[in-house]
Write a protein that holds these residues in place. Structure first.
Motif, PDB file in Angstrom:
ATOM      1  N   GLY A  29       1.029  -1.108  -0.053  1.00 16.17           N
ATOM      2  CA  GLY A  29       0.079   0.055  -0.034  1.00 16.17           C
ATOM      3  C   GLY A  29       1.008   1.292   0.107  1.00 16.17           C
ATOM      4  N   SER A  73       5.647   6.979   0.450  1.00 16.52           N
ATOM      5  CA  SER A  73       5.837   7.824   1.699  1.00 16.52           C
ATOM      6  C   SER A  73       6.860   7.033   2.815  1.00 16.52           C
ATOM      7  N   ASP A 112       0.878  -1.540  -4.798  1.00 16.46           N
ATOM      8  CA  ASP A 112      -0.453  -0.654  -4.618  1.00 16.46           C
ATOM      9  C   ASP A 112      -1.246  -1.498  -5.584  1.00 16.46           C
ATOM     10  N   ASN A 113      -2.635  -1.022  -5.586  1.00 15.72           N
ATOM     11  CA  ASN A 113      -3.452  -1.321  -6.616  1.00 15.72           C
ATOM     12  C   ASN A 113      -3.970  -0.204  -7.204  1.00 15.72           C
ATOM     13  N   ALA A 146      -0.879  -4.490  -7.690  1.00 20.26           N
ATOM     14  CA  ALA A 146      -1.562  -5.620  -7.296  1.00 20.26           C
ATOM     15  C   ALA A 146      -2.617  -5.355  -6.068  1.00 20.26           C
ATOM     16  N   ASP A 147      -3.614  -6.708  -6.140  1.00 23.07           N
ATOM     17  CA  ASP A 147      -4.564  -6.415  -4.964  1.00 23.07           C
ATOM     18  C   ASP A 147      -3.988  -7.140  -3.639  1.00 23.07           C
ATOM     19  N   LEU A 148      -3.761  -6.231  -2.628  1.00 25.47           N
ATOM     20  CA  LEU A 148      -3.254  -7.046  -1.505  1.00 25.47           C
ATOM     21  C   LEU A 148      -4.316  -7.971  -0.730  1.00 25.47           C
ATOM     22  N   SER A 167       2.819   1.961   5.657  1.00 27.75           N
ATOM     23  CA  SER A 167       2.486   3.070   6.657  1.00 27.75           C
ATOM     24  C   SER A 167       0.937   3.417   6.389  1.00 27.75           C
ATOM     25  N   ALA A 168       0.551   3.668   7.313  1.00 24.02           N
ATOM     26  CA  ALA A 168      -1.089   3.988   7.306  1.00 24.02           C
ATOM     27  C   ALA A 168      -2.057   3.086   6.676  1.00 24.02           C
TER      28      ALA A 168
HETATM   29  C1  LIG Z   1      -4.008   5.551   3.487  1.00 20.45           C
HETATM   30  S1  LIG Z   1      -3.162   5.219   2.186  1.00 20.45           S
HETATM   31  C2  LIG Z   1      -1.389   5.011   2.652  1.00 20.45           C
HETATM   32  C3  LIG Z   1      -0.369   5.352   1.484  1.00 20.45           C
HETATM   33  C4  LIG Z   1       0.993   5.284   1.752  1.00 20.45           C
HETATM   34  N1  LIG Z   1       1.528   4.304   2.579  1.00 20.45           N
HETATM   35  C5  LIG Z   1       1.313   6.624   2.712  1.00 20.45           C
HETATM   36  O1  LIG Z   1       1.560   6.417   3.932  1.00 20.45           O
HETATM   37  O2  LIG Z   1       1.081   7.661   2.167  1.00 20.45           O
HETATM   38  C6  LIG Z   1      -3.455   3.360   1.816  1.00 20.45           C
HETATM   39  C7  LIG Z   1      -2.778   2.913   0.494  1.00 20.45           C
HETATM   40  O3  LIG Z   1      -3.044   1.747   0.486  1.00 20.45           O
HETATM   41  C8  LIG Z   1      -3.636   1.349  -1.098  1.00 20.45           C
HETATM   42  N2  LIG Z   1      -4.537   0.234  -0.885  1.00 20.45           N
HETATM   43  C9  LIG Z   1      -5.744   0.385  -0.484  1.00 20.45           C
HETATM   44  N3  LIG Z   1      -6.286  -1.075  -0.717  1.00 20.45           N
HETATM   45  C10 LIG Z   1      -5.603  -1.655  -1.347  1.00 20.45           C
HETATM   46  C11 LIG Z   1      -5.694  -3.024  -1.955  1.00 20.45           C
HETATM   47  N4  LIG Z   1      -6.551  -3.804  -1.845  1.00 20.45           N
HETATM   48  N5  LIG Z   1      -4.736  -3.439  -2.682  1.00 20.45           N
HETATM   49  C12 LIG Z   1      -3.579  -2.760  -2.828  1.00 20.45           C
HETATM   50  N6  LIG Z   1      -3.447  -1.488  -2.372  1.00 20.45           N
HETATM   51  C13 LIG Z   1      -4.234  -1.004  -1.711  1.00 20.45           C
HETATM   52  C14 LIG Z   1      -4.107   2.717  -1.472  1.00 20.45           C
HETATM   53  O4  LIG Z   1      -4.215   2.781  -2.688  1.00 20.45           O
HETATM   54  C15 LIG Z   1      -3.258   3.506  -0.942  1.00 20.45           C
HETATM   55  O5  LIG Z   1      -2.076   4.069  -1.573  1.00 20.45           O
END
Ligand SMILES: C[S@@+](CC[C@H](N)C(=O)[O-])C[C@H]1O[C@@H](n2cnc3c(N)ncnc32)[C@H](O)[C@@H]1O
Length: 266
Positions: free
Chosen positions: A47, A52, A71-72, A95-97, A114-115
């Motif tokens: 993600g 970040s 990330d997706n 990719a989808d987590l 993160s987050a």
């Molecule tokens: C709150 S954001 C945090 C982004 C980054 N880690 C940051 O701290 O700035 C959550 C991230 O998870 C990704 N995400 C959410 N669901 C996802 C999934 N099912 N598969 C892949 N990535 C996913 C989102 O696209 C986003 O970039």
């Protein structure tokens, strides 16, 4: 528009960088160096958004690392490549987590996020743990919301709004029923049971009047999340008071950082 717009990620990043517990981040990087002194180091950031974690860890002297960003959202990955592709070795994976078995974790020594984990489900943590333990990979995940939000000045509806907001935090956001404020407790119990050594540190956002743009977005976000479960007159009163105080009030939003190290090689 993406689920997590670049503008929102950019707005929160300075608060995230300030909040992240530096000792824990350094401990994760030192573990990576100590246990892999002569081999290429692969770090997978789940993600990743626009990178970040990469920026935060690079500022703490993370060197000679292949950054595998997952990330997706292809637009966010493109932005990460645009910002860092010339200076760092980046492998980007759209990719989808949810499909944990297909995540590109092979050969990695450290997985980071993160987050993210407050959005994730128990099932996701369990499946990720299964993959990480098989290859003795460490996990470092920063800025997991812990369910606390304290405002100065206070308002009589703060507790009610927070209670409803925290319940909304457990809604499915695309990764199954979300752990929300329970994320770090659950990570701890799962990775301890798997024989990992676990470390936790506090990483609260400390929002002051100079962060009024972030405060504004936070208040709008909370109001949107609770709107269906609170009387609209109450919500309007709370929101109006909160917005009226973004230039002279403070807010502390609790987060926890988490590090799990495989015991046999730490
Ligand atoms: C709150 S954001 C945090 C982004 C980054 N880690 C940051 O701290 O700035 C959550 C991230 O998870 C990704 N995400 C959410 N669901 C996802 C999934 N099912 N598969 C892949 N990535 C996913 C989102 O696209 C986003 O970039």
């Amino acid at each position: 528009m993406t689920g997590f717009p670049v503008a929102w990620l950019d707005l929160r990043e300075p608060a995230d960088i300030k909040a992240r517990d530096k000792s824990l981040a350094i401990q994760a990087l030192q573990w990576l160096q100590k246990n892999n002194p002569n081999q290429g180091k692969i770090l997978v950031d789940l993600g990743s958004g626009t990178g970040s974690s990469l920026r935060a860890l690079s500022s703490l002297s993370a060197e000679n690392i292949v950054w595998r960003l997952v990330d997706n959202d292809g637009d966010l990955l493109d932005e990460a490549l645009r910002r860092h592709g010339k200076d760092l070795i980046i492998e980007d994976y759209e990719a989808d987590l949810n499909i944990v078995n297909e995540l590109p974790l092979s050969g990695s020594q450290l997985v980071t996020a993160s987050a993210l984990f407050d959005l994730a489900s128990r099932e996701f943590v369990d499946e990720l743990k299964n993959r990480l333990t098989k290859q003795n990979t460490a996990l470092y995940t920063a800025l997991n919301y812990d369910g606390t939000t304290e405002w100065i000045p206070t308002h009589p509806l703060d507790d009610k709004v927070l209670d409803i907001f925290n319940r909304d935090q457990t809604r499915d956001k695309g990764l199954g029923p979300a752990l929300g404020p329970e994320a770090t407790d659950y990570l701890q119990s799962v990775f301890q049971s798997a024989g990992y050594e676990v470390f936790i540190a506090s990483s609260p956002w400390e929002i002051t009047p100079k962060d009024h743009a972030l405060a504004n977005e936070l208040i709008q976000g909370i109001a949107n999340a609770v709107t269906e479960n609170i009387d609209s007159v109450e919500l309007d009163a709370w929101k109006e008071f909160r917005l009226a105080n973004i230039h002279n009030g403070n807010c502390r939003v609790g987060h926890l950082d988490f590090l799990a190290l495989p015991k046999e090689i730490n």
